[in-house]
Design a protein around this motif. Structure first.
Motif, mmCIF file in Angstrom:
data_model
loop_
_atom_site.group_PDB
_atom_site.id
_atom_site.type_symbol
_atom_site.label_atom_id
_atom_site.label_comp_id
_atom_site.label_asym_id
_atom_site.label_seq_id
_atom_site.Cartn_x
_atom_site.Cartn_y
_atom_site.Cartn_z
ATOM 1 N N LYS A 179 0.829 -1.211 0.000
ATOM 2 C CA LYS A 179 0.000 0.000 0.000
ATOM 3 C C LYS A 179 0.863 1.260 0.000
ATOM 4 N N VAL A 180 1.944 1.233 0.767
ATOM 5 C CA VAL A 180 2.847 2.395 0.795
ATOM 6 C C VAL A 180 3.484 2.581 -0.590
ATOM 7 N N ALA A 181 3.827 1.465 -1.234
ATOM 8 C CA ALA A 181 4.385 1.548 -2.592
ATOM 9 C C ALA A 181 3.400 2.256 -3.514
ATOM 10 N N ARG A 182 2.127 1.917 -3.361
ATOM 11 C CA ARG A 182 1.087 2.516 -4.199
ATOM 12 C C ARG A 182 0.982 4.014 -3.952
ATOM 13 N N LEU A 183 1.032 4.406 -2.652
ATOM 14 C CA LEU A 183 0.970 5.835 -2.303
ATOM 15 C C LEU A 183 2.136 6.590 -2.948
ATOM 16 N N LEU A 184 3.265 5.890 -3.080
ATOM 17 C CA LEU A 184 4.464 6.531 -3.641
ATOM 18 C C LEU A 184 4.514 6.428 -5.163
ATOM 19 N N LEU A 193 10.180 -3.434 -4.133
ATOM 20 C CA LEU A 193 10.683 -2.171 -4.674
ATOM 21 C C LEU A 193 10.914 -1.147 -3.558
ATOM 22 N N VAL A 194 9.973 -1.088 -2.605
ATOM 23 C CA VAL A 194 10.142 -0.197 -1.443
ATOM 24 C C VAL A 194 11.430 -0.590 -0.714
ATOM 25 N N CYS A 269 10.689 5.596 1.678
ATOM 26 C CA CYS A 269 10.774 4.123 1.691
ATOM 27 C C CYS A 269 11.645 3.669 2.857
ATOM 28 N N HIS A 270 12.787 4.352 3.016
ATOM 29 C CA HIS A 270 13.725 4.001 4.085
ATOM 30 C C HIS A 270 13.074 4.136 5.457
ATOM 31 N N GLU A 271 12.477 5.294 5.717
ATOM 32 C CA GLU A 271 11.927 5.520 7.055
ATOM 33 C C GLU A 271 10.747 4.587 7.320
ATOM 34 N N PHE A 272 9.955 4.308 6.285
ATOM 35 C CA PHE A 272 8.844 3.358 6.450
ATOM 36 C C PHE A 272 9.405 1.963 6.778
#
Ligand code: KG4
Ligand code: ZN
Length: 377
Positions: A179-184, A193-194, A269-272
């Motif tokens: 989901k975070v990948a999608r937001l990005l 990829l993240v 991506c790093h901090e997540f």
């Protein structure tokens, strides 16, 4: 004993042949046909499209697994198939194929739990030298299960004895990565990829033009972004990831313009990833402290995450040197059929002769179950 295993619970069509010998379980072949390109257009797995692709691919994939193992159907002693959990249209293709082969070839058929497969991927051994001589000596075993649908800490006192110590109260960790990948704006499947962007960012030399000496290479660069570590301090072994995802969403809303900047995206991506790994490592530490297991394993697609593996390795080395840390080979971290074959090998060996004979008829009754529970033997 040779086992032909099939796995179609999500978007990979997989078949494998594993061999059980007195020295352990060995993979003779493992074939995975990925559907990433198909589902990428939709940003996620479309169950009916996945099923159509499985139906198209399952026979060639089974043929390829047999060919690569240099075996014919006559050499197969048992057919194993993922029965659940997973997407029903996808599971139906694998179970129907396995039932058909079981009936046609007159071979016993065993349904396997997908997560049990991920856990037993840790017991696959490539060479006799690396075999664990006595599998009972690995228990009690703590498993950190991290996949697209599961986030759990499990304690096993013996084979097939699962006690869930803690689990996610909302999103699974792999789902959160996606989901975070999608937001990005990163393409499906976003998790790997993240992770790659995060690892690249951490090791990046800020300005290689100005300073090229090896000593200037900044290891573990510090980020100014701060995301929460949900439930890290809670007095239990549960997880929660939806709040972390929402924090990323609100942060990105405030920094929309920065999304054009590749380095900014990588830093997020790093901090997540750090927030996620901090929580997984923190809860694992608590579980190791409370239960002092002989063995610790990681299982599921997110176990391919290198940062998570390294941080867990450090934790074990520094704080729990007496606990043996097993990890699946990278190719058996993500969905595959070899892990299903491995779990089937252990299950079959633990059955009574009567129970083993009954498997000759299980093609009549075996049905997929989207929410199949992990069962004791
Ligand atoms: O076990 P798996 O292949 O399928 C399920 O059973 O769900 O896990 C897939 C999940 C996806 O969410 C994917 O994004 C995540 O594992 N994943 C990763 C990495 N590789 C796969 N997440 C973080 N870092 C990775 N390197
Ligand atoms: Zn999986």
């Amino acid at each position: 004993m040779h086992i032909l295993a099939l796995e179609t619970s999500c978007d990979d069509t997989a078949a494998a042949v594993v061999e059980q010998t007195p020295e352990g379980v060995f993979v003779r072949s493992s074939v995975v046909s990925s559907q990433i390109a198909l589902h990428a257009t939709y940003g996620g797995v479309v169950p009916n499209l996945a099923a159509r692709e499985h139906a198209r691919n399952i026979v060639p994939v089974v043929e390829a697994a047999l060919r690569s193992a240099k075996l014919t159907p006559r050499d197969i002693d048992l057919i194993a198939v993922t029965q659940g959990p997973g997407l029903i249209p996808a599971l139906l293709v694998g179970t129907t194929a396995a039932k058909t082969l079981s009936f046609l070839w007159r071979k016993p058929l065993l349904g396997v739990h997908h997560i049990e497969g991920h856990i037993y991927a840790n017991f696959i051994r490539q060479t006799p030298q690396s075999n664990i001589e006595n599998h009972t000596s690995v228990f009690p075993l703590l498993a950190l299960v991290v996949s697209g649908g599961h986030t759990q800490l499990m304690l096993m006192r013996d084979h097939f004895q699962y006690e869930i110590l803690g689990e996610t109260q909302d999103d699974a960790v792999g789902e959160c990565f996606d989901k975070v990948a999608r937001l990005l704006g990163l393409p499906y499947p976003g998790g790997p990829l993240v992770a790659k962007r995060a690892d690249d960012w951490r090791n990046l030399i800020p300005d290689p033009e100005k300073d090229t000496s090896e000593s200037s290479k900044i290891k573990d660069r510090e980020s100014k972004i701060q995301f929460p570590r949900p439930m890290l301090q809670s007095d239990d072994l549960h997880f929660s990831f939806s709040g972390l995802k929402t924090s990323v969403l609100y942060f990105l809303k405030k920094h929309e313009a920065d999304m054009q900047n590749e380095d900014f995206v990588s830093e997020v991506c790093h901090e997540f990833q750090e927030a996620t790994v901090d929580v997984l490592v923190g809860k694992t530490e608590r579980a190791l402290q409370e239960h002092s297991p002989r063995t610790f394993v990681i299982a599921g697609g997110v176990s391919a995450n290198v940062r998570l593996r390294n941080r867990l390795r450090n934790l074990l080395d520094e704080r729990f040197p007496d606990t043996k840390f097993l990890t699946p080979e990278f190719r058996y971290s993500l969905d595959n059929a070899a892990m299903i074959g491995a779990a089937a090998a252990f299950r079959f060996a633990a059955l009574s002769p009567t129970e083993q004979s009954a498997l000759a008829e299980s093609w009549r009754t075996l049905n997929p179950d989207a929410n199949l529970p992990l069962s004791h033997l």
